[in-house]
Design an enzyme around this catalytic site. Structure first.
Site, short mmCIF file in Angstrom:
data_model
loop_
_atom_site.label_atom_id
_atom_site.label_comp_id
_atom_site.label_asym_id
_atom_site.label_seq_id
_atom_site.Cartn_x
_atom_site.Cartn_y
_atom_site.Cartn_z
CE LYS A 69 -3.83 1.89 2.51
NZ LYS A 69 -5.09 1.76 3.50
CB SER B 13 -8.50 3.60 2.69
OG SER B 13 -7.32 2.87 3.64
CB SER C 280 -8.47 0.57 5.68
OG SER C 280 -9.22 1.72 5.49
N1 GLN Z 1 -13.34 3.58 6.12
C1 GLN Z 1 -12.71 4.01 7.23
C2 GLN Z 1 -12.38 5.66 7.41
O1 GLN Z 1 -12.62 6.15 6.36
C3 GLN Z 1 -11.36 3.24 7.56
C4 GLN Z 1 -10.38 3.69 7.09
C5 GLN Z 1 -9.33 2.96 7.54
O2 GLN Z 1 -9.23 1.73 8.05
N2 GLN Z 1 -7.95 3.44 7.22
O3 GLN Z 1 -12.02 6.14 8.31
#
Ligand code: GLN
Length: 474
Positions: A78, A153, A177
């Site tokens: 990532k 994400s 995410s």
């Molecule tokens: N979807 C969640 C957010 O927008 C989780 C994001 C993540 O785990 N980095 O905060």
């Protein structure tokens, strides 16, 4: 079979038996990338040295060297995890031209095993998002249905595995995410216990919630990557270890005999997607047939989790993102005064979601609101953690859907942040409580993957992985 379709365990075995070379394996992933990445956009850059590295691994193996399991295995990383000399932009314009000056600890650990980094995985800017649509480098498409989002994400990481661009990937999980994109793309993803994996070299979103986690086709593969990246790191004071590692190559007949699986009554409510519910409950019943015991548990503070998360996370994010000021890293838009440089750099460099969270976080930390919002959220967070502690007195793992819905159409929820935030309902609690959680594929609804989430006791990834591996053998 096309080598890019193999699991890590299968590829490692074939390479050990000299029936497959790392060169052929990497070539096959590169071919998949060449054919499909233009559209799927899971990788924002592709390694130019992967084939040479593969050749070097093959040479070491032919000379008789006994190599680790991950030697020659192509992995996607990532874009918020540092690989020395590679771009590290966290999916943001503000870091567009930033090059990592050092390896993240997890990257150094994987490198030492001989893993091959095939490319940078696309992501929502600063890991803020659930759909991989708020990416500076463009939207990621779900390989299962290219009109749909891959989740986020770590959507690039999940899509890279699902599309055969890599056999495994690293993502980061602050509120789901790793697990949610794994669920939406039909692959497996684990968020380890807070502290099990070093965060050194991860561009922080919310430091008390962030964990780096592996994605791969199977739970056994995820276990292999976890065992390579876990452990104490002097460079991350919140890391701990060593741990009792789960070894799928030894546990070839995993069993759930006597394991108590808790079903939280607050999670299966009217209004949830019935098809998701049916797939998840079917998987649970299969585990019951294999000897697990199903018990009802209660997590009474569930209804506060989303509110708590969307206070704690932006508070920490606003503080972490303060370092991007046009002075030290990445974009500097210039200006007549220091203040103007800050304003222009941050105004041009951050996307809408990052700005929204910086403002929210700054607000809840400001004088007068700190006690009303932030401090209260911390207290509620502790209550949520205690809920899990209580539940784990009567069960060993907790089962739920990973996502309340299957993958949605690109554009469907974008521009409606609240609806987007609601899609994190099942995943955020594990981050708030610091416990490990995994998403494993458990069926499909209208051809779209559904994920079963299993949450475990702190540092008990072993049970979690054993149950997940058994589930995948059904
Ligand atoms: N979807 C969640 C957010 O927008 C989780 C994001 C993540 O785990 N980095 O905060």
């Amino acid at each position: 079979m096309n080598p890019s379709e193999l699991t890590i365990l299968e590829a490692a075995k074939l390479m050990r038996e000299k029936k497959l070379t790392a060169y052929d394996l990497v070539s096959s992933c590169l071919e998949r990338i060449e054919a499909d990445n233009g559209e799927i956009n899971a990788l924002v850059s592709v390694s130019k040295t992967a084939l040479d590295e593969a050749k070097a691994i093959d040479a070491r193996r032919s000379s008789g060297e006994d190599l680790p399991m991950l030697a020659g295995i192509p992995l996607a990383i990532k874009d918020n995890i540092m690989v020395k000399g590679w771009m590290a932009s966290a999916g943001s314009r503000i870091l567009e031209n930033h090059t990592a000056a050092y390896d993240a600890t997890v990257v150094a650990q994987l490198r030492a095993q001989g893993a091959i980094f095939i490319g940078r995985a696309n992501m929502d800017e600063f890991a803020m998002g659930s759909s991989s649509e708020s990416c500076h480098f463009g939207v990621v498409r779900n390989p299962v249905d290219r009109e749909r989002v891959p989740g986020g994400s770590s959507g690039g990481s999940a899509a890279a595995v699902a599309a055969g661009f890599a056999l495994g990937a690293l993502g980061s999980d602050t509120g789901g995410s790793v697990r949610q994109p794994a669920s939406l793309c039909g692959v497996t993803g684990l968020k380890p216990t807070y502290g099990r994996v070093s965060r050194y070299g991860l561009i922080a979103l919310a430091s008390s919630l962030d964990q780096i986690g592996p994605l791969a086709k199977t739970a056994a593969d995820v276990a292999v990557i976890l065992s390579a990246i876990e452990g104490n790191d002097p460079k991350d004071a919140t890391s701990s270890g060593p741990y009792e590692t789960y070894l799928p190559e030894i546990d070839t007949e995993p069993s759930v005999e006597g394991v108590r699986i808790g079903i939280p009554k607050e999670y299966f409510l009217d209004g949830m997607d019935e098809r998701v519910k049916a797939s998840v409950m079917y998987a649970v019943r299969q585990l019951e047939k294999k000897g697990a015991k199903i018990v009802e548990v209660s997590l009474p503070t569930t209804e506060y989790a989303l509110a708590v998360y969307y206070l704690v996370m932006p508070a920490e994010a606003s503080s972490n993102l303060a370092r991007f000021d046009g002075m030290r890293y990445g974009l500097s838009a210039g200006g007549a005064t220091l203040q103007e440089t800050y304003e222009r750099t941050r105004g041009e460099g951050f996307g809408a979601e990052a700005k929204r969270r910086i403002m929210l976080g700054t607000y809840v930390l400001s004088k007068g609101y700190y006690d009303a919002y932030y401090r209260k959220a911390l207290k509620a967070r502790e209550r949520i953690r205690l809920d899990f502690e209580d539940a784990f007195k009567v069960c060993d793992v907790i089962a739920s859907p990973t996502s309340p819905t299957v993958a949605w159409k690109i554009g469907e929820k974008f521009g409606d942040p609240l609806t987007m935030y609601l899609s994190d309902i099942y995943t955020i609690s594990a981050n708030l409580a610091g416990i490990p959680a995994i998403s494993v594929p458990c069926g499909t609804a209208d051809g779209l993957p559904v994920g079963l989430q299993l949450m475990g006791k702190p540092f008990d990834e072993k049970t979690l992985l054993r149950v997940a591996c058994t589930q995948q053998k059904t």
